[in-house]
Design an enzyme around this catalytic site. Structure first.
Site, PDB file in Angstrom:
ATOM      1  N   ASP A  93      -3.183 -34.157  -0.665  1.00 32.37           N
ATOM      2  CA  ASP A  93      -2.162 -34.540   0.473  1.00 32.37           C
ATOM      3  C   ASP A  93      -3.042 -34.256   1.914  1.00 32.37           C
ATOM      4  O   ASP A  93      -4.098 -33.550   1.580  1.00 32.37           O
ATOM      5  CB  ASP A  93      -1.214 -33.652   0.270  1.00 32.37           C
ATOM      6  CG  ASP A  93      -0.571 -33.541   1.714  1.00 32.37           C
ATOM      7  OD1 ASP A  93       0.163 -34.647   2.085  1.00 32.37           O
ATOM      8  OD2 ASP A  93      -0.217 -32.481   2.035  1.00 32.37           O
ATOM      9  N   ASP A 121       0.994 -29.647  -0.392  1.00 24.72           N
ATOM     10  CA  ASP A 121       1.799 -28.591  -0.014  1.00 24.72           C
ATOM     11  C   ASP A 121       3.181 -28.678   0.390  1.00 24.72           C
ATOM     12  O   ASP A 121       4.134 -27.758   0.523  1.00 24.72           O
ATOM     13  CB  ASP A 121       0.951 -27.823   1.233  1.00 24.72           C
ATOM     14  CG  ASP A 121       1.325 -28.529   2.475  1.00 24.72           C
ATOM     15  OD1 ASP A 121       0.842 -29.814   2.391  1.00 24.72           O
ATOM     16  OD2 ASP A 121       1.518 -27.852   3.339  1.00 24.72           O
ATOM     17  N   CYS A 141       3.341   1.650   2.856  1.00 22.40           N
ATOM     18  CA  CYS A 141       4.546   0.948   2.713  1.00 22.40           C
ATOM     19  C   CYS A 141       5.484   1.743   2.011  1.00 22.40           C
ATOM     20  O   CYS A 141       6.815   1.638   2.111  1.00 22.40           O
ATOM     21  CB  CYS A 141       4.329  -0.428   2.008  1.00 22.40           C
ATOM     22  SG  CYS A 141       3.058  -1.544   2.837  1.00 22.40           S
ATOM     23  N   ASP A 192       5.529 -33.584  -1.361  1.00 21.22           N
ATOM     24  CA  ASP A 192       4.503 -33.658  -2.277  1.00 21.22           C
ATOM     25  C   ASP A 192       4.880 -33.154  -3.660  1.00 21.22           C
ATOM     26  O   ASP A 192       4.415 -33.272  -4.695  1.00 21.22           O
ATOM     27  CB  ASP A 192       3.211 -32.876  -1.722  1.00 21.22           C
ATOM     28  CG  ASP A 192       2.438 -33.223  -0.683  1.00 21.22           C
ATOM     29  OD1 ASP A 192       2.462 -34.463  -0.611  1.00 21.22           O
ATOM     30  OD2 ASP A 192       2.203 -32.247   0.124  1.00 21.22           O
ATOM     31  N   CYS A 215       0.750  -1.049  -0.098  1.00 22.93           N
ATOM     32  CA  CYS A 215       0.090  -0.048  -0.137  1.00 22.93           C
ATOM     33  C   CYS A 215       0.764   1.241   0.142  1.00 22.93           C
ATOM     34  O   CYS A 215       2.081   1.232   0.001  1.00 22.93           O
ATOM     35  CB  CYS A 215      -0.898  -0.062   1.172  1.00 22.93           C
ATOM     36  SG  CYS A 215      -0.118   0.050   2.564  1.00 22.93           S
TER      37      CYS A 215
END
Lengths: 733, 46
Positions: free
Chosen positions: A440, A624, A34, A628, A31
């Site tokens: 998973d 994840d 920042c 995997d 934003c």
């Protein structure tokens, strides 16, 4: 921020007059606040000449005067503001891509300019057919058109010509071959006609054709480069460092690539272990979830082997390096993944499949027209050639060129809007024909966060006491207890100590309190039935009966709903997990999944997915963990949550944000609709050809007819693609 | 006819002006950070 300090120097670019430039990725800017924080702080720093945040790409460029400051200090400054920054080399990362994108944009602008002006002249000529425009005026208009169109065709057509040449050199045909041929022949023939002072030229057709196609191509490229830049950030953020303990006890920070076998590495509590190694000293809990997929940490002691990528939780460890870089288990997983990915590279996109039939068909039709005219009329070779070229122009796949990109752009934008990042160019197409979804368990169907399941059976006083101890520990079970207890006040306890692998101990009002494993709390497990749980710990308060605290992995809120929705749309749902059989079967039952496999190692998962593929299934793999990643690469298509390991996000075709699994069925639905629209668009383009080609072969296609047909078919195809926006984003139809 | 000798160059000139303007904007990195420009408008200092 040791991670960055040793490697920052190679990224500094030297500009004239002692000015240095550093390019940084700052993933967490989002934003105006920042931007101001970073730019403001940097501008106040001595030596900094310019600091500019790019919010679209989440990148930062800093220029400074070399003697007054240095790169490490600036990186540190940005990081201290709460924005972890990673240096990158803009040339290596996206230099070539950005250049190609800007070349396409320029080509498009030039073609747009030419199309508008040539069309202006052409409309006058068409209007003059009946209005009695003089031959001289028409000739003038044709010459002006030629002077605008010819250089533009050379400039703006280059991306197509190059791609067509590459295809021809590889002895194949792609869509760009008929496009290039049509554009070149149309321009050449029109020039010839202009010189002859003839009535019809096709300059307008060739430049508008280029313009429409460039629009499609630019949009397509832009949508993909957006997704790619997000993926690039993931890759570069994996750079880490290691703290080496030298023989004399001194310490030194090295980049992981510089670490060698036999060195001793110190891993602080809370740090990721950078190498594969054997523990020399220290006892701690290690969260191996990225490698095994399981959320419960394992206790480690001297002699235990630990793997790169796992997280050291409670105590500092010193490790003797057994393998680093290419030799680690992590690298082995990457190799498995790359091998699995090769199968996917063989996939041929629908646009190329169509081009493979379409391009030769167009060329044959055009040749047939020429031969037909030569044989059956006495129009001469010039008129015959004109008819043949008219066929090429008319069939030229303007609508075909837009059929896929238009849909792709709308679909990608729609997915992005709902937090789903499409990473690969044909991921959407592959997602559309999925018939089996493999999940998973930990981290995918569950959040990999443990929660207390028997909280109701435990009195608040006891829970408060447990929380008082737990808040002094970083162990996931301790964190689960403090989370359950929340911000409520805890009783005072003193002399708190943690014994890694066993539990916590403290004193309250002179009485000993223990929280941890059964034997730590002096509980004899004989005769006590093991509850269904991911983990059980005990709380022993001197003078009262020990109590058990039962923990369970938390299912994502909409896991059940998602699986039901997937099943309702005719898909087979399978669960694969590295976890114990009992836990997995219980979870499968809760979710109504009949087909599951437990205790799966990364290689097992790959074989499982590959076997499904051999059985003719189109598998969507959702996972994840690093474990995997190979299976993600082996799947027909794959998705992973944004919380996944970097390497898994890299392997996945789509990455979805947030805690909701609903993105999965919604993305599949979007992909199916998009695929339907692509097919419709192809059908529309063919329908248009079916009408226009016979006319062109008969020599009845005038430039006006070509222009109208081409523009209208492009507009119809684009509007059809936009229909995707009208449908609702929802979990089921 | 004589109107054409003014109108056609005028049309081409205006078109070219637009094209040059676009290239200028591209070269000056006007399109590099579309989101940033939208947010920067909210900053009152600088």
């Amino acid at each position: 921020m040791n991670a960055i300090t040793p490697t920052v120097t190679p990224y500094v670019i030297e500009l004239p007059e002692d000015v240095r430039r550093l390019n940084l990725m700052v993933a967490s800017v989002h934003c105006a606040g920042c931007i101001r924080k970073i730019e403001g702080a940097l501008h106040k720093t001595p030596g900094v000449i310019n600091a500019r945040v790019n919010l679209s790409t989440r990148r930062l460029v800093v220029d400074w005067h070399a003697p007054e400051n240095n790169a490490s200090r600036l990186v540190q400054l940005v990081s201290d503001l709460g924005f972890p920054a990673t240096p990158y080399d803009p040339e290596m990362l996206s230099g070539a891509n950005a250049r190609e994108e800007s070349r396409l944009l320029k080509s498009m602008a030039v073609a747009g300019f030419a199309a508008a002006n040539v069309m202006l002249l052409s409309i006058a000529v068409w209007a003059g057919y009946d209005g009695g425009m003089g031959d001289a005026t028409r000739g003038l208009f044709h010459w002006i058109s030629a002077m605008i169109a010819l250089p533009v065709v050379v400039y703006s057509g280059m991306p197509f010509f190059k791609s067509a040449l590459i295809a021809l050199k590889g002895r194949s045909l792609n869509m760009d071959v008929p496009i290039s041929l049509a554009v070149i022949l149309a321009s050449g023939m029109s020039l010839h006609q202009t010189i002859q002072g003839a009535q019809h030229t096709y300059f307008d057709a060739s430049v508008t054709l280029l313009f429409f196609l460039l629009v499609g191509r630019y949009l397509d490229r832009r949508a993909r480069s957006k997704a790619r830049s997000a993926a690039e950030q993931l890759v570069t953020l994996t750079a880490t460092s290691a703290t080496i303990v030298n023989g004399d006890g001194s310490m030194q920070t090295l980049a992981v690539s510089q670490v060698e076998k036999g060195m001793t590495v110190l891993v602080a509590a809370g740090d990721r272990i950078p190498v594969d190694g054997q523990i020399l000293s220290g006892e701690s809990d290690v969260d191996a979830s990225l490698v095994t997929g399981e959320s419960l940490p394992a206790n480690v002691a001297p002699q235990t082997l630990v793997y790169a990528g796992t997280l050291n939780l409670s105590q500092p460890l010193t490790i003797t390096v057994k393998a680093c870089g290419d030799g680690t288990l992590l690298a082995e997983i990457v190799r498995l993944m790359e091998a699995a990915e090769q199968g996917r590279a063989k996939y041929v996109q629908i646009a190329d499949r169509v081009a493979a039939i379409y391009a030769p068909a167009v060329h044959i039709l055009s040749a047939a027209t020429f031969i037909g005219w030569m044989m059956f009329t006495n129009a001469g070779w010039e008129a015959s050639l004109m008819a043949a070229i008219a066929v090429l122009i008319i069939t030229c796949p303007c609508a075909l060129g837009l059929a896929v990109p238009a849909v792709q752009v709308v679909a990608t934008g729609r997915l992005l809007q709902h937090g789903v990042l499409l990473k690969s160019s044909h991921g959407l197409e592959r997602l559309s024909n999925v018939d089996t979804v493999v999940f998973d368990k930990t981290g995918t169907l569950t959040t990999a966060e443990l929660h207390l399941t028997n909280g109701e059976d435990i009195s608040d006083d006891v829970l408060a006491l447990a929380a008082a101890l737990a808040q002094h520990s970083n162990h996931p079970l301790s964190r689960a207890i403090t989370k359950t207890w929340g911000q409520r006040p805890c009783p005072d306890v003193s002399n708190i100590s943690e014994t890694p692998g066993f539990g916590l101990e403290a004193t309250q009002n002179g009485k000993n309190v223990r929280l941890g494993k059964a034997d730590w709390c002096g509980v004899d497990l004989d005769g006590i039935p093991a509850p269904f749980a991911s983990a059980v710990i005990w709380l022993a308060h001197e003078g009262s009966e020990p109590l058990q605290l039962i923990f369970q992995d938390t299912l994502r809120n909409d896991a059940l709903e998602t699986i039901n929705a997937l099943r309702a749309s005719g898909m087979d749902v399978i669960m694969l997990s590295g976890d114990r059989e009992s836990t997995v079967s219980q979870m499968a039952q809760a979710l109504g999944i009949d087909h599951y496999a437990a205790e799966q190692l990364p290689a097992h998962k790959v074989h499982f997915v590959e076997d499904l593929a051999k059985a003719g299934r189109h598998v969507l793999m959702v996972g994840d963990g690093i474990n995997d990643a190979p299976a993600l690469a082996a799947g027909h298509v794959s998705m992973s949550p944004a919380s996944a390991a970097d390497i898994s996000q890299n392997a996945a075709d789509l990455v979805f944000q947030g805690n909701s699994l609903a993105s999965i069925p919604a993305s599949i639905r979007t992909a199916r609709m998009a695929h339907g629209l692509v097919k419709q668009n192809f059908a529309l383009a063919f329908l248009y050809n079916a009408i226009a080609v016979p006319l062109a072969m008969a020599g009845l296609a005038t430039p006006l007819f070509a222009a109208v047909a081409m523009s209208s078919s492009s507009i119809v195809v684009t509007l059809n693609a936009l229909r995707l926006r009208l449908t609702k984003w929802s979990i089921s139809s | 006819m004589s109107a054409l000798s003014i109108l056609i160059p005028a049309a081409l000139f205006l078109g070219l002006l637009g094209l040059v303007g676009f290239f200028w904007a591209l070269k000056n990195r006007q399109f590099d950070d579309l989101d940033g420009a939208a947010e920067r408008i909210l900053l009152d200092d600088d």
